[in-house]
Design a protein around this motif. Structure first.
Motif, short mmCIF file in Angstrom:
data_model
loop_
_atom_site.label_atom_id
_atom_site.label_comp_id
_atom_site.label_asym_id
_atom_site.label_seq_id
_atom_site.Cartn_x
_atom_site.Cartn_y
_atom_site.Cartn_z
N HIS A 261 -1.72 8.57 12.42
CA HIS A 261 -0.55 7.84 13.00
C HIS A 261 0.44 6.93 11.95
O HIS A 261 1.24 6.84 11.70
CB HIS A 261 -1.07 6.83 14.03
CG HIS A 261 -0.23 6.05 14.75
ND1 HIS A 261 0.11 4.54 14.21
CD2 HIS A 261 0.63 6.17 15.61
CE1 HIS A 261 0.96 4.17 15.23
NE2 HIS A 261 1.33 5.15 16.00
N ASP A 262 -0.52 6.20 11.21
CA ASP A 262 0.04 5.40 9.82
C ASP A 262 0.83 6.34 8.99
O ASP A 262 1.97 5.85 8.75
CB ASP A 262 -1.03 4.55 9.25
CG ASP A 262 -1.69 3.69 9.86
OD1 ASP A 262 -1.19 3.39 10.83
OD2 ASP A 262 -2.67 3.29 9.51
N ASN A 263 0.60 7.58 8.71
CA ASN A 263 1.19 8.53 7.94
C ASN A 263 2.44 9.17 8.59
O ASN A 263 3.44 9.00 8.08
CB ASN A 263 0.44 9.55 7.40
CG ASN A 263 -0.42 9.11 6.16
OD1 ASN A 263 -0.03 9.29 4.95
ND2 ASN A 263 -1.63 8.59 6.33
N VAL A 264 2.39 9.21 9.64
CA VAL A 264 3.62 9.85 10.64
C VAL A 264 4.52 8.59 10.87
O VAL A 264 5.84 8.90 10.29
CB VAL A 264 3.34 10.18 11.93
CG1 VAL A 264 4.66 10.31 12.74
CG2 VAL A 264 2.39 11.37 11.78
N GLN A 265 4.23 7.55 10.73
CA GLN A 265 5.08 6.25 10.68
C GLN A 265 5.80 6.08 9.43
O GLN A 265 6.96 5.93 9.29
CB GLN A 265 4.41 4.87 11.15
CG GLN A 265 3.93 4.75 12.63
CD GLN A 265 3.56 3.50 13.23
OE1 GLN A 265 2.60 2.71 12.20
NE2 GLN A 265 3.96 3.13 14.20
N ARG A 266 5.02 6.10 8.32
CA ARG A 266 5.65 6.14 7.05
C ARG A 266 6.79 7.17 6.85
O ARG A 266 7.85 6.99 6.15
CB ARG A 266 4.74 6.04 6.07
CG ARG A 266 3.89 4.82 6.08
CD ARG A 266 3.03 4.31 4.57
NE ARG A 266 1.77 5.26 5.09
CZ ARG A 266 0.54 5.39 4.47
NH1 ARG A 266 0.61 5.04 3.25
NH2 ARG A 266 -0.26 5.86 5.00
N PHE A 267 6.45 8.47 7.29
CA PHE A 267 7.07 9.63 7.05
C PHE A 267 8.35 9.18 7.71
O PHE A 267 9.55 9.59 7.24
CB PHE A 267 6.59 10.88 7.54
CG PHE A 267 7.34 12.17 7.61
CD1 PHE A 267 7.32 12.89 6.55
CD2 PHE A 267 8.12 12.42 8.57
CE1 PHE A 267 7.85 13.89 6.16
CE2 PHE A 267 9.07 13.41 8.19
CZ PHE A 267 8.95 14.39 7.42
N GLU A 268 8.59 8.80 9.05
CA GLU A 268 9.67 8.61 9.74
C GLU A 268 10.36 7.80 9.31
O GLU A 268 11.61 7.63 9.19
CB GLU A 268 9.23 8.52 11.32
CG GLU A 268 8.56 9.57 11.99
CD GLU A 268 8.38 9.23 13.42
OE1 GLU A 268 8.59 10.83 14.31
OE2 GLU A 268 8.05 8.35 13.87
N LYS A 269 9.63 6.58 8.92
CA LYS A 269 10.88 5.36 8.21
C LYS A 269 11.36 6.04 7.01
O LYS A 269 12.55 5.69 6.67
CB LYS A 269 9.79 4.48 7.62
CG LYS A 269 10.41 3.18 7.15
CD LYS A 269 9.30 2.15 7.00
CE LYS A 269 10.06 0.85 6.26
NZ LYS A 269 9.17 -0.19 6.30
N ALA A 270 10.71 6.77 6.10
CA ALA A 270 11.35 7.36 5.01
C ALA A 270 12.51 8.58 5.36
O ALA A 270 13.56 8.78 4.68
CB ALA A 270 10.34 8.00 4.08
#
Length: 108
Positions: A77-86
């Protein structure tokens, strides 16, 4: 001098030395994950299904404890959020359900 070289080669306390061999580093493509669980473990089977091919094989199976499954869920979940932010939102396209008629469901 010898002590300094030894310190560089050995992991510091609290660190884990993880090796990745060449075959594993290549990875395995999967476009389907089948998740089953029991009281003591989660089993995740990764499958690659190709259009027009009526049969597929499990390419990889991961067995983890419920605690590790929850940690994995949070980390993903944390990695998907960071990916979407970038890179922007990942679009979730609805797919028709794939009929799966093998193996047990809900139990490992």
């Amino acid at each position: 001098m010898a002590d300094q070289n030894n310190k560089k080669q050995q992991p510091q306390q609290g660190q884990i030395n993880i090796e990745l061999d060449e075959n594993t580093a290549q990875g395995i493509y999967s476009n389907l994950a089948i998740i089953n669980h029991s009281q003591s473990e989660f089993v995740v089977d990764f499958v690659s299904i190709m259009p027009g091919v009526p049969k597929s094989k499990v390419k990889s199976r991961i067995v983890i404890t419920p605690q590790h499954a929850k940690r994995f869920l949070k980390a993903l979940h944390d990695n998907v959020q960071r990916f979407e932010k970038a890179h922007g939102e990942i679009k979730d396209y609805q797919q028709s359900p794939i009929p799966i008629n093998f193996g047990p469901t809900g139990e490992a």
